[in-house]
Design an enzyme around this catalytic site. Structure first.
Site, PDB file in Angstrom:
ATOM      1  N   ASP A 146       0.700  -0.910  -0.106  1.00  0.00           N
ATOM      2  CA  ASP A 146       0.106   0.279  -0.071  1.00  0.00           C
ATOM      3  C   ASP A 146       0.396   1.250   0.149  1.00  0.00           C
ATOM      4  OD1 ASP A 146      -3.208   1.355   0.699  1.00  0.00           O
ATOM      5  OD2 ASP A 146      -1.075   2.275   2.093  1.00  0.00           O
ATOM      6  N   ALA A 178      -5.002   2.542  -0.526  1.00  0.00           N
ATOM      7  CA  ALA A 178      -4.926   2.116  -1.303  1.00  0.00           C
ATOM      8  C   ALA A 178      -5.416   0.219  -1.103  1.00  0.00           C
ATOM      9  CB  ALA A 178      -3.448   1.696  -2.155  1.00  0.00           C
ATOM     10  N   ASP A 179      -5.383  -0.144  -0.394  1.00  0.00           N
ATOM     11  CA  ASP A 179      -6.104  -1.592  -0.193  1.00  0.00           C
ATOM     12  C   ASP A 179      -7.427  -1.728   0.756  1.00  0.00           C
ATOM     13  OD1 ASP A 179      -3.924  -2.680  -0.077  1.00  0.00           O
ATOM     14  OD2 ASP A 179      -3.006  -2.534   2.107  1.00  0.00           O
ATOM     15  N   ILE A 180      -7.465  -0.809   1.361  1.00  0.00           N
ATOM     16  CA  ILE A 180      -9.170  -0.014   1.964  1.00  0.00           C
ATOM     17  C   ILE A 180     -10.128   0.117   0.200  1.00  0.00           C
ATOM     18  CG2 ILE A 180     -11.196   1.020   3.219  1.00  0.00           C
ATOM     19  CD1 ILE A 180      -8.449   1.372   4.846  1.00  0.00           C
TER      20      ILE A 180
END
Length: 406
Positions: A146, A178-180
């Protein structure tokens, strides 16, 4: 019963983006089986402190990181590096509607657990892969983290103190955005694929990339570059196109003021006893305030320092000027609106006792989300799932366990 109570999800993902996606589906009612490595489980189980404490104040093995992304799931431990473990996953996939994974490109093909392999046992399977850079392209085989994606995708170039502020540097987000966001987009893509399957009987493959997502969620910033050709800059807590729309110091802390139009600006300075500022020809319209922000902002900061944060917010709310405090998390969860909305919830847990969680923000009138289960302990539901889904008896399960397959 949740809207997705008829959907079965096999979650082969770890860390954040995949589990976040699967948790969204679980909150909406899907039966999500989380597959973990025997003995160690998801990496995030060990990412701490902090770890949750039991009723006696003793620290458990349940990390706060793992807790936030794995509620409403059942945990099974399977060693997919062993042929017998791979066969268990194939059998579970044949009983599932959705598979989610975030292994490196090509890794699961080695085990016969990639989309092409699993669709042979479940032709209408919806299979979602989440990677840093997607399944194609020159970066496809790179690991995706991320922090790195925030930098590569432009986010950090516009985040941090203003570019002309002494000592300023790019900054990452306080959470792994970015992950979420990739997890959120993946949830939406999976729901769309389920609708398509229900209409046509066809399954499909979903290729999610953190980098694609990071660029997409830059929204107006990406669009501004594509429209103008000008590289966006860092503005700190200010807006490049609205003034004043930023943080301001008060006598006892900071507040946010978002005066989005000329009327709100006039109400703001009037509340501060400086109505004459709104009559200055340099500041009568937003484009002029943007042009002359360097002269205007010091005047406004001088004004805001004369009152406390609480006094300002009371005045500006009465004057219909958008504003708010900058809360720490103690203040967040003590906020009357947060309490009213029931954002903090609790669920029973086998080692913690009563585990504190954050509620899903999805509020549906007919099929509301609910917390059916706290995040599971490692392998908590292994026997249950093998009995229920694969009809294995205790003797077979014991043999699998003795071989380290589960």
């Amino acid at each position: 019963m949740g809207a997705l109570s008829h959907i079965r999800v096999l979650d082969l993902s770890r860390v954040l983006a995949g589990p976040w996606c699967a948790q969204n589906l679980a909150d909406l009612g899907a039966d999500v089986i989380k597959v973990e490595r025997p003995g160690t489980g998801d990496d995030t189980r060990h990412w701490g402190p902090p770890f949750a404490k039991d009723a006696n104040g003793k620290e458990t093995e349940e990390s706060a990181y793992f807790i936030c992304i794995n509620r409403n799931k059942r945990s099974i431990t399977v060693d997919i590096a062993k042929p017998e473990g791979q066969e268990l996953i194939r059998q579970l996939a044949a009983e599932s509607d959705v598979v989610i994974e975030n292994y490196k490109v090509g890794d699961l093909a080695k085990y016969g657990l990639d989309y092409e392999s699993l669709k042979k046992v479940k032709p209408d399977l919806v299979y979602c892969s989440i990677t840093g850079f997607g399944q194609t392209g020159p970066y496809a085989h790179r690991p995706g983290y991320d922090f790195i994606i925030q930098g590569m995708g432009g986010f950090m170039s516009v985040t941090g103190e203003a570019h002309d502020f002494e000592g300023a540097s790019p900054q990452k987000s306080g959470v792994a955005i970015a992950d979420i966001f990739t997890g959120m987009y993946a949830s939406t893509a999976i729901l769309a694929a389920i609708v398509h399957r229900d209409h046509t009987g066809e399954g499909q493959y979903i290729d999610m990339s953190l980098l694609d997502t990071q660029i997409a969620v830059m929204a107006n910033v990406s669009s501004a570059y594509l429209t103008s050709g000008e590289v966006p800059k860092r503005w700190g807590n200010a807006s490049p196109i609205i003034v004043p729309y930023q943080t301001f110091p008060t006598s006892d802390g900071w507040m946010i003021v978002g005066a989005g139009n000329d009327g709100q600006f006039r109400h703001f300075v009037t509340a501060g006893g400086e109505a004459h500022i709104a009559d200055n020809p340099l500041y009568v319209s937003n484009p002029l305030r943007v042009e002359h922000r360097k002269q205007l902002i010091p005047l406004l900061e001088q004004m805001t320092r004369k009152k406390t944060k609480g006094e300002w917010i009371a005045l500006l709310e009465k004057a219909n000027v958008p504003c708010g405090p900058i809360n720490n998390f103690k203040e967040v969860f003590e906020n009357e609106q947060v309490i009213h909305r029931g954002v903090q919830i609790e669920a029973p847990h086998p080692t913690v006792g009563s585990m504190k969680l954050v509620a899903s923000p999805m509020r549906l009138s007919k099929t509301p989300t609910e917390v059916r289960m706290a995040p599971p302990t490692l392998g908590q539901h292994t026997d249950e799932i093998l009995h229920e889904r694969l009809k294995l008896d205790d003797k077979i399960i014991e043999v699998l366990r003795s071989k380290g397959i589960i």
